[in-house]
Each structure stands twice: as structure tokens, then as C-alpha cells.
Design an enzyme around this catalytic site. Sequence first.
Site, mmCIF file in Angstrom:
data_model
loop_
_atom_site.group_PDB
_atom_site.id
_atom_site.type_symbol
_atom_site.label_atom_id
_atom_site.label_comp_id
_atom_site.label_asym_id
_atom_site.label_seq_id
_atom_site.Cartn_x
_atom_site.Cartn_y
_atom_site.Cartn_z
ATOM 1 N N GLY A 324 -0.155 -3.585 1.146
ATOM 2 C CA GLY A 324 0.902 -4.236 0.356
ATOM 3 C C GLY A 324 2.112 -3.331 0.217
ATOM 4 O O GLY A 324 3.258 -3.780 0.295
ATOM 5 N N TRP A 327 3.877 -3.282 3.487
ATOM 6 C CA TRP A 327 4.613 -4.533 3.696
ATOM 7 C C TRP A 327 6.037 -4.415 3.164
ATOM 8 O O TRP A 327 6.976 -4.965 3.744
ATOM 9 C CB TRP A 327 3.876 -5.678 2.977
ATOM 10 C CG TRP A 327 4.577 -7.003 3.072
ATOM 11 C CD1 TRP A 327 4.444 -7.931 4.052
ATOM 12 C CD2 TRP A 327 5.521 -7.554 2.136
ATOM 13 N NE1 TRP A 327 5.240 -9.028 3.800
ATOM 14 C CE2 TRP A 327 5.918 -8.820 2.625
ATOM 15 C CE3 TRP A 327 6.063 -7.114 0.933
ATOM 16 C CZ2 TRP A 327 6.818 -9.634 1.956
ATOM 17 C CZ3 TRP A 327 6.973 -7.919 0.269
ATOM 18 C CH2 TRP A 327 7.338 -9.169 0.783
ATOM 19 N N HIS A 328 6.190 -3.667 2.070
ATOM 20 C CA HIS A 328 7.522 -3.573 1.465
ATOM 21 C C HIS A 328 8.488 -2.750 2.290
ATOM 22 O O HIS A 328 9.699 -2.919 2.177
ATOM 23 C CB HIS A 328 7.426 -2.976 0.050
ATOM 24 C CG HIS A 328 6.968 -3.971 -0.960
ATOM 25 N ND1 HIS A 328 5.643 -4.262 -1.166
ATOM 26 C CD2 HIS A 328 7.655 -4.765 -1.808
ATOM 27 C CE1 HIS A 328 5.546 -5.179 -2.110
ATOM 28 N NE2 HIS A 328 6.750 -5.514 -2.514
ATOM 29 N N GLY A 329 7.987 -1.849 3.075
ATOM 30 C CA GLY A 329 8.927 -1.066 3.871
ATOM 31 C C GLY A 329 8.233 0.012 4.668
ATOM 32 O O GLY A 329 7.102 0.398 4.368
ATOM 33 N N PHE A 477 13.319 -6.524 2.845
ATOM 34 C CA PHE A 477 11.896 -6.569 3.163
ATOM 35 C C PHE A 477 11.596 -7.757 4.061
ATOM 36 O O PHE A 477 10.506 -8.038 4.385
ATOM 37 C CB PHE A 477 11.052 -6.637 1.891
ATOM 38 C CG PHE A 477 11.369 -5.513 0.932
ATOM 39 C CD1 PHE A 477 11.568 -4.223 1.420
ATOM 40 C CD2 PHE A 477 11.505 -5.728 -0.414
ATOM 41 C CE1 PHE A 477 11.882 -3.183 0.562
ATOM 42 C CE2 PHE A 477 11.807 -4.688 -1.284
ATOM 43 C CZ PHE A 477 12.002 -3.427 -0.798
#
Lengths: 477, 540
Positions: A324, A327-329, A477
Site C-alpha cells: 500500500g 502504491w503511493h509512490g 499517484f
Amino acid sequence: MTFIGFDYLFLFLPLVVVFYHFFRKSFLANIGILAASYYFYAAAQPWYLIPLVITSLLDFAVGIQLSRTENAAWRKVLLVASLTANLGLLGFFKYAPWLIESANHGLAAAGASFALPALSVTLPPGISFYTFQTMSYTIEVYRREMKPSWNLVDYMAFVTFWPHLVAGPIMRARNLLRQLELTRPVITPDEARYALTLIAWGLFKKVALADNFGDIVDSIDGIMRSGTAMPGAGLLFAYAFAGQIYCDFSAYTDIARGSAKLIGVDLVRNFHTPYFSASPIEFWRRWHISLSTWLRDYLYIPLGGNRHGRWNEYRNIMITMTLGGLWHGAGILFILWGIWHGLMLVLYRVVRIDQYLVGALGVIGKWIAIVLTFHVVCFGWILFRAHLDTFVPLMASIKDLFRGGNTYLFFLFGRGVLALGLIVLITDYLGYRKDGEFPDLFKNMNPYVAAVVAAACYFGFVILGKREGAQFIYFQF
Amino acid sequence: MSQVAALMSRVLSSEVARRLVLPAVCALAIIGTLELFIELRYQPGFWQKSTYLLHDAYKGEPFDRSEVYVRLGHAEDADPDIISVGDSSGFFSLQSKIVSRYTHGKRFISLNTGANHAFDGYRAIAEYMLRRSPHLKHVVLYIYPQLTPTEAVFHAADLGIILRDDLVSIKSWVTPPSAFLSPYAKARMLAGSSFHFGDLVANHLPAQLLVATVDEDLGWLPEFDVRFDRVDGRSPFYPDGRAHWYQNIWSDPSTVYATFDDFNRMVRSYGANLIIAFAPLSTRITQPGDPNLVPLERVIERFQKDHPEVKFLFPFRTRWSPEKFGMFNHISREYTFLSSERLGAALGKLIADPDAIAPFKANLAEQPPYPEIKITPSGPSDPALLESSLAFFRYTTTADDATGSLISERVLDLLGKIDSYKYMMELTRARIAALKRRNITIGFDLSQLRATPVTVTGLSHCAPRGDTQWVHVEGSMIFTYDSPSRVMREPVSWPAQSRILFPTVVENGIRKFDGYCPESDPEGLGAATPAAGDLHNSVP
């Protein structure tokens, strides 16, 4: 195009709403939505459409193929092909440049005389959102939780539906696609008023609160990067970024929900007064709800969830939260942010501190748990927003606050954090008391009281608004 | 009639009216009433309520914004005949009143801003003025050659699109009166600082000076900074390409060409003429072998061939000796008479006979490597050296006779023959007198500066003498501004790396400034490279 632009608010949105209501019952309704969504997304950079259309068509075709075969092995191949293509696309745009750069750093550190060729690509906005959305479609069809769409226009309208395309909420196909396939009734005056107040409140939060919080964050970041001492910088940085990211992201969701509602589509709630959470697990039930439920349903539960003993549960939490974070960066601090939240969720399973505090101190204990959870989240925000070279100075500055020194800047920025923070705190608390969000109060509010609130939002927007109107954070994102 | 009333009653009592339309009307009525109150109470002007100026409480009112606010606010109803727009090479270097002395009665106003407005901003200012000024027939795009409209320049221009929105887009028409309150409210709420309504929300000296002198100087400000290696700094020309292939489909592949073309079409749509003028460059600023220089010369020549109606007043590269520059692209305050005269004289020539201006020709000579410059301290720092070194710099600001007496006879003799210098000093005296009437004094505090005698090799002087002593000045120059309401001290770093050098001589036992040398080719109409030994501080 962006939600806070005049062109969106006074041209695009009214035109789309009028068009939709004229052709609501005809096949043109979704064609209009599709065309508008493409324009909204790619007016500035038409090439953004290329990965979007590729991923949409691929999953549309996979969905149809899945419905045509009962061969389990072939179905699995189709699913894997879809996931590989989607994650490959995401990986290429989002992670490949970072991985190559990191590898080159490693090679240089190891004394290698060669380097991998650098990859410079622009990240198409919202690619993380729409790839997750199309993947969820394929997975649901694969699991036979829904039937695939045979109408390409409806399906494409679902993937590209402009209100949520760039920054969510991540909608499940069985929810949004089904809504788009139906002829929806004309919204009631109360629904229209609610939609408009959602948009007004979202604009206020973005322009008057998030962007001003953002100024404080950027200023402190600049001070840290210049090497100037600022006792307490880390504390204000964390509070200000907590305000910025929440107001920014929830504003986007509010405007998205309001815009969608105007054409009769309900988008799911994405926030639920998250800073009033009394535990890490409650925070993730209230923060970016559509992502946390996506991760739960498509990652945590398939990994085994909490079914195979405590240690497997902890492992699954850590994997889910680390991914997770990623996923953001693309960056080590995003991964650490995910690990931090994973650790807190595991720790909470061991020590249910909020229950202990409530048991011992009642309501006061609950508020202590809320404050504790907020600070746990704030530490995560430092990881999320800081840079590798500013993280340590930011943490050290918190210690310095209690050692004295020049606190002029601390009180200067602290004043702003307090002023803006109070607005967030009070409005969120009003929503929290009613087990909703502040805009939910508008639903049952006397229409004329709502009019006064809307007028107040307008003046807040004009007077406190930050002129340049920074881009929404989650676009990256 | 009763049917209409009945219909109205039915409409107003409908669900849609009661629950949506009437509340919306109510919200609009509240907004309208309060906006009307603010309009009547404060009567904010366009500039005061421009959302462009919404204040960032932490960064202060940036100077780039203040200058537009003050200068355009002052000039918008002046109906000039000629304006200039462009980067800060014109902002700091062009004294409008000096330029106007050469333009045969045509009134010139410099509206050059900073390069972070870039061409969207320059274009917006020009268009805004063209809409409001019936007599405006000439728009001068006055730009520094290394800030021609390449993608790199556009990319760095964070204020350009905002300025365009506020000046000439639809948004400029819908700015409500309450926006006027924004900077004051934000400064109060977020930073705890209060300003009187109507005052510029800025605490720095240049902004205050700009407000105080705008009537006299029409928005010109002297340069404060010397943040660049003055004698041997380098800066690049930027490539004139496009990052995205699809942007070339509809326009010329050269960004410079496309931008000039667009600018020209806009100016001509208002019945005016576009004039392009390149600011002077310092002699040693161009990087030897810069690959982007010749392509830029070529594309400008191509543009000129396609658009003979656009007049180029100067070559792309006009080289002036380094001591005439503050920042790399700003003419230092004491030499602005030269840059103002250069533009004024060329405009005068154009107005008298447009055909007298020759078409632009590319100069394809590349920059060869420079000889090395060496500066070596030859003694301890000395306050007396400081006074004499800075005499000319200070005298042109204060017109103080005691300071003027520290300028050498040779320099005074040369300056006494230059009309534009005399105009500049007239303006200085008028400015000082006007400020004095408002009890404002401006000056310098030299206490944080050091002056060291040095020997210099690699630079020459136009009038060397046996007793010529080079002086290196460094430290912090403190600019002062005293008014009944504010006492301001603005320290500006003049770092050692900037290599600020002045030649001095002794006359009648007093050390004096001897640094002024005329340019051999002030308009840059001759050779691109100055002849050896002509210029003070130039390559020997």
C-alpha cells in the site's frame, strides 16, 4: 483540467450536466460521459489517453473471454495476463525510473564503471487509480461476482468516469458500472442541493485550507533543506501536512461525489472524519476507504487474511501495508510509511490500547486514544512527505523545541497551523458527532441555513483562497 | 395579470423552487449584498482586488507581484504611445523618462517585469495596455538575449499564466470586491501581521521604494543585487526545441519563432507595431562554444525574413563591459542612463524613419575562449577606499555633492558631455526632492562592506594611470529607507565571489572613483566582440 478551474466549474460541469439530462434515456448519455471524461483527462496532454485506452480495452476483452470459457486453467491465464499487463503498465510508468536510478546508485557505490540507461517518463495522472479499478473488474468477473459488460461504451465510461478517474474513489465495477448501465432518475432538489454544497465545501477545503497548509509545509521543507535551525519544525510539518493531505484529498472526493451526483451517480464515501479515530485499525476504516477496502479484498484476504494463525495474520498485514505504501509512490520513504502503518496495525492487535484507555478513563480515555492515534498517523505523514535529507533534521527539531532556542518561526507557522487546524477540527467534529462528515449535515439542514453556509464557503474561498491553486496531491499517484 | 401571479405562485411553491432555487437565490443575495457593501465601503481598484495578488502570508507579497501591482496600477490610465514589456533587464535598466527624451514627443513607459512572468505575462501586460490605451502604437519586447522564449524560460515562468488569467482572461472580469480583503485577512490570520487596507502588503524596502517613487520614476527601480561573478560570470543560451512532438503539428518547431509570431499577431490585432529589442550582454558572459547561440541567431533571422513588419532595434548580441552590470542581466543603477539612451535613441530613429532600421541579420560568430583573469589582494582593507570606490554608485542615487566630489575629474568630464547622464541626474534630484516632501530619506549604510586594494591581470582600463589602484568590494550593502511610518534597513549580500572591482586614482591627495569608460559600440551595431583595450574591465 482540474476541479478548481473556472473552466471546469462554469463550463465543463454545467455543459455535461445539461447534456446528460437531455439525453438521459438515450444511448448518447454514456457516449457524452465518455467523451467528456476523455476531454477532462487529456485536454492538456493527449498522450495520457494511450495507457488509459490500452488498459481499458484489455480488461474489456479479458472480461468477455472469461465469460465465454469454463476452462479453469484458461481463465487463470486470462486473469494473470490482465494483472500482468496492468501492473506492468503501472510499473513501467511509476517504478521503472526509480528502480533504474536506485540500481545506478548501487552500481556507482559498488564502483561499477557502467550505468543503466536512465528512463525519463511522465507519470500519467491517476494511473494507479484506474489500473486498480480495471483490475478489480477483471477479478470480480473471474470470481463470478459479476457478469462482464458487453457494451464497450458503458464499460469505457465506467473506467474513465471523470469525477473519480484521477484520484478516486476507487469504484468497484459491480457498483459504478451497474449505475452507468441503468437509466437513472432525475435527482431531487434536495439531492441537487447536497451535490452543490459538496462541491462548494470541497472547493473551500482545497483552496482555503489545503493550499494554505501546503504553504506552511513547503516553507518548513525549504527551511530544513537550507539547513536553518528551526526548533519544533517537525511537529508543525507533521500537523500541517496532516491538514494539507486530508483537506486536499477529501476535497477532491467531495467535488467528485458532488459532480457525479449531479448526473445521478453515487460514488462511495472515501473519508469518515479519520482524525477522530481512536486506533490504527479505525483510522484505516475512515481514511481513503476505497483503497483500504480494495487492499483488504484483493490482497489481504487472498493472502489468507486472519485465517491461518496470528503470525500469518501479522505477515499478511505487513505485506498489504508495505505494498500500500509502494502504491503511493516510488520511494523508500513511501515504503517505510507503509511499514510504519503495518507495524502499528500489528501492535494494535497485540495491545488494544483504546479499549484499555476507555475502560480505565471512560470518555477521557477515548479522547486520549484519539490524540495518540493522531500522532501515530502524523509520524507517518513525516515519512510520507519528507525527503531522505530532511527526515532526520525534522525529527531532531522536535527534540530541539524542548531545549530552547529561537522559536520565532515555530510560533509564526504555529499560528497558521492553529488557525487553519481549528477550522478543520470544528467542522469535522460537527460531522463526527453525527457519525458522518461535515457536508452530511447539509442533507437535513434547513435549505436557507445551507444557503448561509454556502455563502460563508464562498467568502472563505475568495478571502482565504490561495491564488495559484496548487494541483491536487493525489494526482501524482 | 392574475394568471401570471397564479403561475408565479405555483412556480415558487413548487418543490424545486422551495428546496433548491430559492435557497440558491438566497445564497446569491447574501453574497451580492456583502460584495456590494465591500465595494462601496472600500472602493477597491482593479489591482487591489485582483486575485493575482492574493497574499501568501508566509512568503510575503513577492516582489514579482508587487512590481506589477504598483506599476501597472499606475500606468493603466496613462495612455502612453510606446510601452516596453519583457524581463527584468528592462525593469532595472530602462528609466522611462530618459527614454522619452529621445522619442520625438511620444510618451514611453517601461512595463518590463521579471522573467518568471515570461512571455505569457509579457503578452498579457501588453494586451491589457493595448485595450486601454488608444494612443499606444508601439510595443517594445525588450528582452535579455539569454531569456528569449525557449521552453526552459517558459518552464521557469510560474507567474505568467496567473498574470494572463488576471489581466486578460474571463477570470479578470469576475474578480469580486471581497478579494481585496484577502491579503490583509491572510496576513492577519496566518502570520499575525496587520496592514492598513489599501497599503501594499509587503515589508521589504524595494517594494516600499517602488510605491514611494512611482509618480516620479514611472515604476523604475535601481538594481540592488550583485549576485553574480561580475567580471567573469557565465550563463547559457537555452535550446530552442520542443519537448513534445505533437506541439509542432500546428505551429513552427521553433518556440522562439512561434512565440514571436503569436506576440506579433496579438499586437497587430490592436493596430500597433511590434518592436523587438535585445538588452546588452556583459562581455564575458557567453559560454565559449555554446551550441544554442548560433541556432537562436538563425531562427530570429528567419522570423525577420517572414515578418519584415517587426522591427529589431539591435543585434542579438550587444556587448558592454562588465562593470556596467549589477546582476548578469541588469544594468547597474549608475549606468542606466546608457541603457535608457540606447533604447530611446533607437526608438527615435525608428519613429523618424521606420526604414532607417535595418533588417535583423544573424551574427554567426561563435564565442572563442576567454583569457584568464587574476585578482590578488595587495594590502589590508581600507574604509577610505570604500567611500571612493562607491562614489559614483551612491552619487547617482543621492545627488549628494560630498559623494560626487569623490569622482575623478576625467570621469566627471566625460559624463558632463552626455545628455542622458544629465537627464538622469535631473531625475535623481527631482526624486530626492519629492521624497523629502514626504519626509522620506533613502541612502546607504556601508558599515558591513570591506574594500581591499588588489592587483588585477586580465582586465584593462580605458585610461590607465600609474597610480590607478583597483579596489575589491565585498560584504553586505545595507540600503536604507526612513519615513515617518517605517525605518527600514535592507542588507543585500555583495559576496566576494561577485568580484566587484573599481579602479580609483588619487587627485589633490584624495582617492577618487575612476571607473567610468564609454562603450566603443554602445548600440552594438558594429562588431560583436569589442576591440582590445577599448573597454574598462574588458579583455586586453
